[in-house]
Design an enzyme around this catalytic site. Structure first.
Site, PDB file in Angstrom:
ATOM      1  N   PHE A 101     -40.096  -9.811  47.171  1.00 23.76           N
ATOM      2  CA  PHE A 101     -40.568 -11.102  47.329  1.00 23.76           C
ATOM      3  C   PHE A 101     -39.756 -11.988  46.316  1.00 23.76           C
ATOM      4  CE2 PHE A 101     -44.378  -9.055  49.023  1.00 23.76           C
ATOM      5  CZ  PHE A 101     -44.308  -9.777  50.202  1.00 23.76           C
ATOM      6  N   CYS A 104     -32.813 -16.683  53.897  1.00 22.22           N
ATOM      7  CA  CYS A 104     -34.046 -16.081  54.469  1.00 22.22           C
ATOM      8  C   CYS A 104     -34.781 -17.110  54.973  1.00 22.22           C
ATOM      9  CB  CYS A 104     -34.832 -15.213  53.349  1.00 22.22           C
ATOM     10  SG  CYS A 104     -33.665 -13.834  52.989  1.00 22.22           S
ATOM     11  N   ARG A 138     -17.819  -4.364  47.301  1.00 25.78           N
ATOM     12  CA  ARG A 138     -19.170  -4.809  46.622  1.00 25.78           C
ATOM     13  C   ARG A 138     -19.200  -3.978  45.674  1.00 25.78           C
ATOM     14  NH1 ARG A 138     -23.795  -7.701  49.805  1.00 25.78           N
ATOM     15  NH2 ARG A 138     -23.603  -9.731  48.594  1.00 25.78           N
ATOM     16  N   ASP A 194     -23.073   1.479  49.570  1.00 25.13           N
ATOM     17  CA  ASP A 194     -22.826   0.417  50.636  1.00 25.13           C
ATOM     18  C   ASP A 194     -21.832   0.769  51.321  1.00 25.13           C
ATOM     19  OD1 ASP A 194     -23.733  -2.889  50.356  1.00 25.13           O
ATOM     20  OD2 ASP A 194     -21.985  -2.687  51.579  1.00 25.13           O
ATOM     21  N   ASN A 230     -42.695 -15.952  53.423  1.00 29.62           N
ATOM     22  CA  ASN A 230     -41.502 -17.073  53.607  1.00 29.62           C
ATOM     23  C   ASN A 230     -42.009 -18.478  54.426  1.00 29.62           C
ATOM     24  OD1 ASN A 230     -40.042 -15.814  51.724  1.00 29.62           O
ATOM     25  ND2 ASN A 230     -38.653 -14.840  53.269  1.00 29.62           N
ATOM     26  N   ARG A 288     -25.588 -19.451  51.198  1.00 22.33           N
ATOM     27  CA  ARG A 288     -25.618 -19.094  52.559  1.00 22.33           C
ATOM     28  C   ARG A 288     -26.903 -20.270  52.775  1.00 22.33           C
ATOM     29  NH1 ARG A 288     -27.220 -12.778  52.134  1.00 22.33           N
ATOM     30  NH2 ARG A 288     -28.089 -13.541  50.408  1.00 22.33           N
ATOM     31  N   THR A 333     -29.869 -13.537  61.506  1.00 24.38           N
ATOM     32  CA  THR A 333     -30.435 -13.721  62.796  1.00 24.38           C
ATOM     33  C   THR A 333     -29.230 -13.669  64.192  1.00 24.38           C
ATOM     34  OG1 THR A 333     -31.109 -16.012  62.168  1.00 24.38           O
ATOM     35  CG2 THR A 333     -31.048 -16.079  64.407  1.00 24.38           C
TER      36      THR A 333
HETATM   37  P1  NAD Z   1     -26.908  -8.782  51.639  1.00 26.20           P
HETATM   38  O1  NAD Z   1     -26.101  -9.345  52.739  1.00 26.20           O
HETATM   39  O2  NAD Z   1     -26.472  -9.225  50.372  1.00 26.20           O
HETATM   40  O3  NAD Z   1     -26.908  -7.331  51.346  1.00 26.20           O
HETATM   41  C1  NAD Z   1     -26.760  -6.441  52.333  1.00 26.20           C
HETATM   42  C2  NAD Z   1     -25.963  -5.091  52.039  1.00 26.20           C
HETATM   43  O4  NAD Z   1     -25.879  -4.031  53.156  1.00 26.20           O
HETATM   44  C3  NAD Z   1     -24.246  -5.901  52.251  1.00 26.20           C
HETATM   45  O5  NAD Z   1     -23.759  -5.407  51.273  1.00 26.20           O
HETATM   46  C4  NAD Z   1     -23.834  -4.944  53.452  1.00 26.20           C
HETATM   47  O6  NAD Z   1     -22.643  -4.299  53.251  1.00 26.20           O
HETATM   48  C5  NAD Z   1     -24.956  -3.787  53.474  1.00 26.20           C
HETATM   49  N1  NAD Z   1     -24.841  -3.079  54.587  1.00 26.20           N
HETATM   50  C6  NAD Z   1     -25.199  -3.242  56.046  1.00 26.20           C
HETATM   51  N2  NAD Z   1     -25.012  -2.227  56.729  1.00 26.20           N
HETATM   52  C7  NAD Z   1     -24.854  -1.159  56.059  1.00 26.20           C
HETATM   53  C8  NAD Z   1     -25.096   0.226  56.365  1.00 26.20           C
HETATM   54  N3  NAD Z   1     -25.147   0.942  57.525  1.00 26.20           N
HETATM   55  N4  NAD Z   1     -24.996   1.100  55.299  1.00 26.20           N
HETATM   56  C9  NAD Z   1     -24.653   0.831  54.035  1.00 26.20           C
HETATM   57  N5  NAD Z   1     -24.627  -0.753  53.767  1.00 26.20           N
HETATM   58  C10 NAD Z   1     -24.965  -1.402  54.590  1.00 26.20           C
HETATM   59  O7  NAD Z   1     -28.225  -9.124  51.884  1.00 26.20           O
HETATM   60  P2  NAD Z   1     -29.521  -9.547  50.970  1.00 26.20           P
HETATM   61  O8  NAD Z   1     -29.695 -10.742  50.635  1.00 26.20           O
HETATM   62  O9  NAD Z   1     -29.522  -8.477  49.926  1.00 26.20           O
HETATM   63  O10 NAD Z   1     -30.965  -9.357  51.994  1.00 26.20           O
HETATM   64  C11 NAD Z   1     -31.164  -7.827  52.307  1.00 26.20           C
HETATM   65  C12 NAD Z   1     -32.331  -7.749  53.044  1.00 26.20           C
HETATM   66  O11 NAD Z   1     -33.317  -8.211  52.136  1.00 26.20           O
HETATM   67  C13 NAD Z   1     -32.809  -8.736  54.180  1.00 26.20           C
HETATM   68  O12 NAD Z   1     -33.375  -8.287  55.258  1.00 26.20           O
HETATM   69  C14 NAD Z   1     -33.390 -10.089  53.491  1.00 26.20           C
HETATM   70  O13 NAD Z   1     -34.004 -10.937  54.566  1.00 26.20           O
HETATM   71  C15 NAD Z   1     -34.306  -9.380  52.583  1.00 26.20           C
HETATM   72  N6  NAD Z   1     -34.638 -10.228  51.522  1.00 26.20           N
HETATM   73  C16 NAD Z   1     -33.475 -10.959  50.761  1.00 26.20           C
HETATM   74  C17 NAD Z   1     -33.936 -11.663  49.643  1.00 26.20           C
HETATM   75  C18 NAD Z   1     -32.930 -12.412  48.852  1.00 26.20           C
HETATM   76  O14 NAD Z   1     -33.204 -13.308  47.995  1.00 26.20           O
HETATM   77  N7  NAD Z   1     -31.673 -12.500  49.185  1.00 26.20           N
HETATM   78  C19 NAD Z   1     -35.236 -11.707  49.277  1.00 26.20           C
HETATM   79  C20 NAD Z   1     -36.189 -10.868  49.801  1.00 26.20           C
HETATM   80  C21 NAD Z   1     -35.784 -10.100  51.071  1.00 26.20           C
HETATM   81  C1  UGA Z   2     -37.374 -17.351  48.840  1.00 23.60           C
HETATM   82  C2  UGA Z   2     -38.510 -17.013  48.342  1.00 23.60           C
HETATM   83  O1  UGA Z   2     -39.181 -17.762  47.472  1.00 23.60           O
HETATM   84  C3  UGA Z   2     -38.877 -15.426  48.009  1.00 23.60           C
HETATM   85  O2  UGA Z   2     -40.240 -15.274  47.702  1.00 23.60           O
HETATM   86  C4  UGA Z   2     -38.124 -14.552  49.117  1.00 23.60           C
HETATM   87  O3  UGA Z   2     -38.329 -13.235  48.713  1.00 23.60           O
HETATM   88  C5  UGA Z   2     -36.796 -15.004  49.393  1.00 23.60           C
HETATM   89  O4  UGA Z   2     -36.816 -16.324  49.728  1.00 23.60           O
HETATM   90  C6  UGA Z   2     -36.341 -14.191  50.648  1.00 23.60           C
HETATM   91  O5  UGA Z   2     -37.190 -13.626  51.488  1.00 23.60           O
HETATM   92  O6  UGA Z   2     -35.144 -14.171  50.678  1.00 23.60           O
HETATM   93  P1  UGA Z   2     -34.977 -18.104  47.836  1.00 23.60           P
HETATM   94  O7  UGA Z   2     -34.534 -18.483  48.970  1.00 23.60           O
HETATM   95  O8  UGA Z   2     -34.092 -17.211  46.990  1.00 23.60           O
HETATM   96  O9  UGA Z   2     -36.417 -17.243  47.641  1.00 23.60           O
HETATM   97  O10 UGA Z   2     -35.230 -19.321  46.835  1.00 23.60           O
HETATM   98  P2  UGA Z   2     -36.469 -20.493  46.887  1.00 23.60           P
HETATM   99  O11 UGA Z   2     -36.610 -20.724  45.520  1.00 23.60           O
HETATM  100  O12 UGA Z   2     -37.765 -19.826  47.724  1.00 23.60           O
HETATM  101  O13 UGA Z   2     -35.861 -21.701  47.438  1.00 23.60           O
HETATM  102  C7  UGA Z   2     -35.461 -21.556  48.696  1.00 23.60           C
HETATM  103  C8  UGA Z   2     -34.931 -23.022  49.011  1.00 23.60           C
HETATM  104  O14 UGA Z   2     -36.074 -24.214  48.915  1.00 23.60           O
HETATM  105  C9  UGA Z   2     -33.892 -23.623  48.030  1.00 23.60           C
HETATM  106  O15 UGA Z   2     -32.944 -24.380  48.784  1.00 23.60           O
HETATM  107  C10 UGA Z   2     -34.490 -24.705  47.278  1.00 23.60           C
HETATM  108  O16 UGA Z   2     -33.829 -25.562  46.757  1.00 23.60           O
HETATM  109  C11 UGA Z   2     -35.575 -25.007  48.309  1.00 23.60           C
HETATM  110  N1  UGA Z   2     -36.693 -25.780  47.694  1.00 23.60           N
HETATM  111  C12 UGA Z   2     -37.702 -24.909  46.884  1.00 23.60           C
HETATM  112  C13 UGA Z   2     -37.242 -27.092  47.772  1.00 23.60           C
HETATM  113  O17 UGA Z   2     -36.415 -27.837  48.431  1.00 23.60           O
HETATM  114  N2  UGA Z   2     -38.257 -27.569  47.279  1.00 23.60           N
HETATM  115  C14 UGA Z   2     -39.326 -26.934  46.422  1.00 23.60           C
HETATM  116  O18 UGA Z   2     -40.252 -27.541  46.041  1.00 23.60           O
HETATM  117  C15 UGA Z   2     -38.855 -25.553  46.477  1.00 23.60           C
END
Ligand code: NAD
Ligand code: UGA
Length: 458
Positions: A161, A275, A41, A36, A223, A345, A93
């Site tokens: 997911f 997300c 971190r 990273d 999503n 977030r 975004t």
């Molecule tokens: P995050 O912000 O927690 O982590 C991203 C990391 O990437 C940061 O630590 C940042 O410093 C690092 N980074 C950015 N540019 C970089 C570079 N050039 N080289 C090295 N490191 C770099 O984000 P996240 O929540 O882990 O999400 C990452 C991706 O996964 C997003 O596209 C998100 O939509 C997707 N996603 C997130 C979730 C979730 O639950 N958070 C679930 C499914 C998919």
């Molecule tokens: C969601 C999806 O569930 C994951 O499959 C996906 O990988 C992820 O987004 C992503 O792409 O980041 P997450 O946002 O971590 O996961 O959590 P969820 O359990 O989906 O909840 C999302 C939001 O919806 C929360 O604020 C939760 O409280 C709310 N929620 C969920 C409701 O208000 N009602 C429900 O019945 C379920």
């Protein structure tokens, strides 16, 4: 021990860290490195105080770190030394220029692609783990395949997911693993390499493959569908409040239809998280780009209802508390966007806190894991804000409690003691419908659930 595969993940966030810890745990013959640009971190991943809270994650990292899982800031070296590279950087975004507020900001993504190109000394498989607009892999291919030095890159799409709060379980027992690739010989070979990694612990029938654009799009659509269910039930909760129906009873009756199913039908203060909103807006932007305005409008309404539900919660509070919150002390139970995470977030709590402060209420924020993030989120906002971790103490002297996150600990508190310590009349606004409303009412609270008739003493 000779390692079968050397795997790198660029981006040590909520996805990169847990996902790689699971691969390292399930594939002891793979050497997994997570890099990273953020040194704090990485230092946290290497400490006893991991940068994210996720049930089961500490144990998973403790069992693998230093064995076949490594966290490092050496991105250049990581790229040189590994053959399989996951990219899991943030794709927020866009906040500027064309598409601001809608399109995905791909700058971190593209920077990573350029770094891979610059430092690679051998052919590699590059895997999109981040959530990306359709056709991003094409841009990646164009950036990576622009040199004629015999080094080749195969791009795969392997969206994640997992949901926060259940990440370790979701990674261990995923509903499906999706791998998209080009239908060329080398694309299929790269795909098989990734299938083989997951096959170490995921049943074969759950590993599905597709064309690369379908894979990219499936993530956005998953999503969007999940968020759409929440907006659907939240829209109905507004109607229930007018019609004296009970949204919990409605969602139970509707969800028992096996074609609909019971999950994701809990009415709430709206969805949060990093997300859902960003991915739907990215989908909307994509539809508009292709001239599909009706389709774009349809999906955009999911986000609009979500904003409406949050504002409605504030209006209900105002209406119940005699149309003024000025000078009143209001306790927020929960600040995380959902239970079992410290992540705030896009948490609806941020919007609700801001709005309460705009109404000149004084707020007391309480959360078992998210107070540090809450402080950052509310920095610079004018108004009186206190932070108290213990929920009962946080409620002392307050006029109202607004329950914003469905933490289990809120279910079994001493409500009589809490009521006795509050200003009267005392109100509870249960934004998650998790409390025993009748019991709270009997103690003396005026209780306002979401999508159910309120229980009041007036
Ligand atoms: P995050 O912000 O927690 O982590 C991203 C990391 O990437 C940061 O630590 C940042 O410093 C690092 N980074 C950015 N540019 C970089 C570079 N050039 N080289 C090295 N490191 C770099 O984000 P996240 O929540 O882990 O999400 C990452 C991706 O996964 C997003 O596209 C998100 O939509 C997707 N996603 C997130 C979730 C979730 O639950 N958070 C679930 C499914 C998919
Ligand atoms: C969601 C999806 O569930 C994951 O499959 C996906 O990988 C992820 O987004 C992503 O792409 O980041 P997450 O946002 O971590 O996961 O959590 P969820 O359990 O989906 O909840 C999302 C939001 O919806 C929360 O604020 C939760 O409280 C709310 N929620 C969920 C409701 O208000 N009602 C429900 O019945 C379920």
């Amino acid at each position: 021990m000779t390692m079968e595969k050397r795997i790198l993940c660029i981006g040590a966030g909520y996805v990169g860290g847990p996902t790689m810890a699971m691969i390292a745990s399930q594939c002891p013959r793979c050497r997994v490195t997570v890099v990273d640009i953020n040194p704090e971190r990485i230092a946290a991943w290497n400490s006893d105080n991991l940068p994210i809270y996720e049930p089961g994650l500490d144990e998973l990292v403790r069992a693998t770190r230093g064995r076949n899982l490594f966290f490092s800031t050496e991105i250049e070296r990581g790229i040189r030394e590994n053959d399989i590279i996951f990219v899991s950087v943030n794709t927020p975004t866009k906040s500027f220029g064309l598409g601001a507020g809608m399109a995905a900001d791909l700058q971190y993504w593209e920077k990573t692609a350029r770094q891979i190109l610059e430092f690679s000394e051998s052919s590699k498989i590059v895997i999109e783990k981040s959530t990306l607009p359709v056709k991003t892999a094409l841009a990646m291919e164009r950036i990576l395949n622009c040199r004629e030095n015999g080094i080749c890159f195969d791009i795969l799409s392997n969206p994640e997911f997992l949901a926060e709060g259940t990440a370790v379980h979701d990674l261990e027992k995923p509903d499906r693993i999706l791998i998209g690739s080009r239908e060329t010989d080398s694309g299929r070979k790269a795909r098989q390499t990734l299938v083989d990694i997951y096959a170490n612990w995921v049943p074969k029938e759950k590993i599905i493959t597709s064309n690369i654009w379908s894979s990219e799009l499936s993530k956005l659509v998953s999503n969007a569908f999940l968020a759409q269910r929440i907006s659907s039930i939240n829209a109905i909760s507004a109607l229930c409040e007018k019609a004296e129906a009970d949204v919990v009873e409605v969602s139970r009756a509707v969800g028992m239809d096996s074609r609909i199913g019971p999950k994701f039908l809990n009415a709430s203060i709206g969805f949060g998280g990093s997300c859902f909103k960003k991915d739907i807006l990215s989908l909307v932007y994509l539809c508009r780009h292709y001239g599909l305005d009706e389709v774009a409008d349809y999906w955009e309404s999911v986000v609009k209802i979500n904003a409406y539900q949050q504002e409605r919660f504030i209006r209900n509070m105002l209406g119940a508390m005699f149309n003024t919150l000025a000078g009143k002390r209001i306790c927020l139970w929960g600040f995380a966007f959902k239970a079992n995470t410290g992540d705030t977030r896009e948490s609806p709590a941020i919007f609700i806190a801001r709005r309460l402060l705009e109404e000149q209420a004084e707020i007391v924020v309480s959360d078992p894991k998210a107070l540090k993030n809450a402080r950052t989120d509310l920095t610079g906002i004018e108004g009186r804000v206190h932070y108290v971790e213990d929920p009962s103490r946080a409620a002392e002297g307050c006029h109202a409690i607004a329950l914003l996150t469905e933490w289990d600990l809120y279910r079994n508190l001493d409500f009589q003691k809490i009521f006795d310590s509050m200003a009267k009349p005392a109100f509870i606004f249960d934004g998650r419908n998790i409390l025993d409303h009748r019991r709270c009412f009997d103690i003396g609270f005026n209780v306002y659930p979401v999508g159910k008739p309120p229980l009041t003493h007036f």
